[in-house]
Design a protein around this motif. Structure first.
Motif, PDB file in Angstrom:
ATOM      1  N   TYR A 299       0.818  -1.212   0.000  1.00 33.68           N
ATOM      2  CA  TYR A 299       0.000   0.000   0.000  1.00 33.68           C
ATOM      3  C   TYR A 299       0.856   1.268   0.000  1.00 33.68           C
ATOM      4  CZ  TYR A 299      -3.192   3.633   1.599  1.00 33.68           C
ATOM      5  OH  TYR A 299      -3.909   4.794   1.707  1.00 33.68           O
ATOM      6  N   LEU A 300       1.835   1.354   0.873  1.00 30.79           N
ATOM      7  CA  LEU A 300       2.639   2.567   0.997  1.00 30.79           C
ATOM      8  C   LEU A 300       3.562   2.746  -0.201  1.00 30.79           C
ATOM      9  CD1 LEU A 300       3.696   2.340   4.759  1.00 30.79           C
ATOM     10  CD2 LEU A 300       1.942   3.821   3.777  1.00 30.79           C
ATOM     11  N   SER A 301       3.814   4.000  -0.542  1.00 29.23           N
ATOM     12  CA  SER A 301       4.766   4.302  -1.603  1.00 29.23           C
ATOM     13  C   SER A 301       6.188   4.075  -1.094  1.00 29.23           C
ATOM     14  CB  SER A 301       4.612   5.759  -2.061  1.00 29.23           C
ATOM     15  OG  SER A 301       5.020   6.645  -1.020  1.00 29.23           O
ATOM     16  N   ASP A 302       7.137   3.994  -2.009  1.00 29.62           N
ATOM     17  CA  ASP A 302       8.534   3.848  -1.609  1.00 29.62           C
ATOM     18  C   ASP A 302       8.980   5.043  -0.766  1.00 29.62           C
ATOM     19  OD1 ASP A 302       8.699   1.445  -2.928  1.00 29.62           O
ATOM     20  OD2 ASP A 302       9.598   2.288  -4.746  1.00 29.62           O
ATOM     21  N   THR A 303       8.460   6.220  -1.088  1.00 32.09           N
ATOM     22  CA  THR A 303       8.808   7.420  -0.324  1.00 32.09           C
ATOM     23  C   THR A 303       8.298   7.319   1.108  1.00 32.09           C
ATOM     24  OG1 THR A 303       8.767   8.792  -2.323  1.00 32.09           O
ATOM     25  CG2 THR A 303       8.564   9.925  -0.202  1.00 32.09           C
ATOM     26  N   ASP A 304       7.051   6.866   1.260  1.00 33.90           N
ATOM     27  CA  ASP A 304       6.480   6.702   2.599  1.00 33.90           C
ATOM     28  C   ASP A 304       7.259   5.663   3.406  1.00 33.90           C
ATOM     29  OD1 ASP A 304       4.504   8.597   2.253  1.00 33.90           O
ATOM     30  OD2 ASP A 304       3.027   7.150   1.530  1.00 33.90           O
ATOM     31  N   LYS A 305       7.637   4.586   2.739  1.00 32.96           N
ATOM     32  CA  LYS A 305       8.396   3.549   3.437  1.00 32.96           C
ATOM     33  C   LYS A 305       9.756   4.072   3.878  1.00 32.96           C
ATOM     34  CE  LYS A 305       6.111  -0.359   1.176  1.00 32.96           C
ATOM     35  NZ  LYS A 305       6.228  -1.504   0.251  1.00 32.96           N
ATOM     36  N   ALA A 306      10.405   4.813   2.993  1.00 34.93           N
ATOM     37  CA  ALA A 306      11.722   5.352   3.335  1.00 34.93           C
ATOM     38  C   ALA A 306      11.628   6.366   4.468  1.00 34.93           C
ATOM     39  CB  ALA A 306      12.360   5.997   2.101  1.00 34.93           C
ATOM     40  N   GLY A 307      10.495   7.063   4.563  1.00 31.16           N
ATOM     41  CA  GLY A 307      10.328   8.065   5.610  1.00 31.16           C
ATOM     42  C   GLY A 307      10.229   7.468   7.001  1.00 31.16           C
ATOM     43  N   GLY A 308       9.765   6.228   7.094  1.00 25.20           N
ATOM     44  CA  GLY A 308       9.726   5.525   8.362  1.00 25.20           C
ATOM     45  C   GLY A 308       8.776   6.101   9.397  1.00 25.20           C
ATOM     46  N   LYS A 309       7.727   6.791   8.953  1.00 26.16           N
ATOM     47  CA  LYS A 309       6.805   7.438   9.902  1.00 26.16           C
ATOM     48  C   LYS A 309       5.440   6.766   9.979  1.00 26.16           C
ATOM     49  CE  LYS A 309       9.754  10.648  11.004  1.00 26.16           C
ATOM     50  NZ  LYS A 309      10.393  10.612  12.350  1.00 26.16           N
ATOM     51  N   VAL A 310       5.226   5.741   9.180  1.00 23.56           N
ATOM     52  CA  VAL A 310       3.927   5.072   9.181  1.00 23.56           C
ATOM     53  C   VAL A 310       4.123   3.620   8.761  1.00 23.56           C
ATOM     54  CG1 VAL A 310       3.389   5.676   6.778  1.00 23.56           C
ATOM     55  CG2 VAL A 310       1.521   5.257   8.394  1.00 23.56           C
ATOM     56  N   MET A 311       3.271   2.741   9.274  1.00 23.02           N
ATOM     57  CA  MET A 311       3.372   1.328   8.913  1.00 23.02           C
ATOM     58  C   MET A 311       1.981   0.707   8.822  1.00 23.02           C
ATOM     59  SD  MET A 311       4.582  -0.487  12.519  1.00 23.02           S
ATOM     60  CE  MET A 311       4.683  -2.137  11.814  1.00 23.02           C
ATOM     61  N   GLN A 312       1.891  -0.403   8.090  1.00 24.34           N
ATOM     62  CA  GLN A 312       0.674  -1.204   8.022  1.00 24.34           C
ATOM     63  C   GLN A 312       0.830  -2.319   9.062  1.00 24.34           C
ATOM     64  OE1 GLN A 312       0.028   1.526   5.915  1.00 24.34           O
ATOM     65  NE2 GLN A 312      -1.693   0.131   5.714  1.00 24.34           N
ATOM     66  N   VAL A 313       0.128  -2.170  10.169  1.00 25.70           N
ATOM     67  CA  VAL A 313       0.370  -3.062  11.300  1.00 25.70           C
ATOM     68  C   VAL A 313      -0.149  -4.480  11.071  1.00 25.70           C
ATOM     69  CG1 VAL A 313       0.537  -1.240  13.021  1.00 25.70           C
ATOM     70  CG2 VAL A 313      -1.718  -2.202  12.468  1.00 25.70           C
ATOM     71  N   CYS A 314      -0.902  -4.694   9.997  1.00 26.21           N
ATOM     72  CA  CYS A 314      -1.390  -6.050   9.733  1.00 26.21           C
ATOM     73  C   CYS A 314      -0.288  -6.966   9.220  1.00 26.21           C
ATOM     74  CB  CYS A 314      -2.560  -6.027   8.751  1.00 26.21           C
ATOM     75  SG  CYS A 314      -2.164  -5.444   7.097  1.00 26.21           S
ATOM     76  N   VAL A 315       0.740  -6.399   8.565  1.00 21.37           N
ATOM     77  CA  VAL A 315       1.779  -7.250   7.971  1.00 21.37           C
ATOM     78  C   VAL A 315       3.207  -6.823   8.319  1.00 21.37           C
ATOM     79  CG1 VAL A 315       0.367  -8.046   6.024  1.00 21.37           C
ATOM     80  CG2 VAL A 315       1.700  -5.937   5.802  1.00 21.37           C
ATOM     81  N   SER A 316       3.440  -5.541   8.506  1.00 18.56           N
ATOM     82  CA  SER A 316       4.807  -5.059   8.699  1.00 18.56           C
ATOM     83  C   SER A 316       5.279  -5.326  10.120  1.00 18.56           C
ATOM     84  CB  SER A 316       4.906  -3.572   8.352  1.00 18.56           C
ATOM     85  OG  SER A 316       4.638  -3.377   6.977  1.00 18.56           O
TER      86      SER A 316
END
Length: 327
Positions: A299-316
């Motif tokens: 779901y998250l973009s590569d930019t969002d993932k690199a930012g490290g400020k949000v996660m999908q708690v169902c899988v991450s």
């Protein structure tokens, strides 16, 4: 934002195969139910067990009547539920239901919409046929070109076949793993298709991964690959225990190697929105105050993932010893 809840009664129950139950749900006052587009699902509240908290399970909505435009509202919702004895209890509960039982459900939402290209390939594995049936009915209603490939371990394990044949006719192709003559060959299927012909696939993760990998290898664009996972993401080898801290209270919870952050939160009474449990819907996005996230979502973009400020708690999960969640 969560969909509104509805109180529905089970109008009828049937068993198209030994492992699958088909349930028809109606409003308690016989009112018209909110409409939906092909690919949509509802969430059903599963009662708490062993002193835990109630949870929600998602089930795609079935339609096999091309004459019905489900967007306009319907008199009933139809579900197909495969029993999973090794699961967390949702399917076992659904298989106990009988006509007259009442359920709390959330109104339809759609993370798997059907676009409007001229020709479509539909691929379903097992109970993954449920959203595909509605797509086939809609494509037939619009007189659009499509093929529907339906695969299972055996021919007898495939539900709703006669209904699907009435909808799709010769466009329905059945595949059985135990029959060399009909076993699904993804390579043969895609070799006979036009590159970037839209593909919709739903079923077990292994089948979805194989279809996506084969299509990408042949040059398909990501925008023409559509999928919905019909099972939760399983733990991976090497997963380990870590801690999560709730920033608002300072409470620290332990996430076991074989459990998700989401389930740990729910088991401890933390109210978290969620739906797909597979990392693609975005509903469980949770702010992270600190910690090193191991992103496993789509779901998250590569930019969002690199930012490290949000996660999908169902899988991450967590790469470090502790994540501090802004909860």
């Amino acid at each position: 934002m969560l969909a509104p809840t509805l109180k529905l009664r089970v109008a009828s129950v049937s068993a198209p195969t030994s492992l699958i139950k088909s349930l028809t749900l109606e409003a308690e006052d016989d009112a018209l139910l909110p409409g939906y587009e092909p690919g949509a699902h509802i969430q059903v509240e599963i009662p708490a067990a062993d002193g835990g908290v109630a949870q929600w399970r998602s089930y795609s909505l079935i339609n096999t009547d091309p004459q019905v435009d489900t967007r306009a509202g319907v008199r009933a919702y139809r579900l197909g539920v495969r029993r999973k004895d090794e699961g967390r209890g949702g399917s076992r509960f659904m298989h106990t239901l009988q006509a007259g039982a009442t359920l709390t459900v959330r109104a339809p939402v759609n993370h798997f919409p059907l676009a409007a290209p001229p020709s479509v390939i539909l691929i379903a594995g097992g109970i993954g046929i449920t959203p595909m049936a509605a797509m086939a009915a809609e494509l037939s209603r619009q007189n659009r070109d499509y093929s529907l490939h339906f695969s299972g371990r055996t021919r007898d394990a495939l539900p709703f076949v006669e209904e699907l044949r009435a909808v799709a006719g010769k466009r329905l192709v059945l595949h059985a793993d135990d029959d060399n003559a009909t076993r699904l060959s993804i390579d043969a299927l895609l070799d006979g298709a036009e590159v970037n012909q839209p593909i919709y696939v739903c079923g077990p993760s292994g089948m979805i991964d194989a279809v996506l990998a084969a299509a990408r290898q042949r040059g398909w664009h990501e925008c023409d690959l559509h999928y919905e996972l019909f099972s939760e993401v399983a733990p991976q080898d090497g997963d380990r225990t870590f801690e999560i801290e709730l920033k608002s209270s300072g409470k620290v919870l332990t996430v076991p190697a074989d459990k998700s952050v989401l389930d740990t939160l729910l088991d401890n009474g933390v109210d978290v929105m969620y739906d797909c449990r597979a990392g693609y819907c975005g509903l469980c996005s949770t702010p992270v105050a600190s910690g090193d996230i191991e992103h496993r979502d789509t779901y998250l973009s590569d930019t969002d993932k690199a930012g490290g400020k949000v996660m999908q708690v169902c899988v991450s999960r967590c790469k470090s010893e502790r994540l501090v969640l802004d909860l």
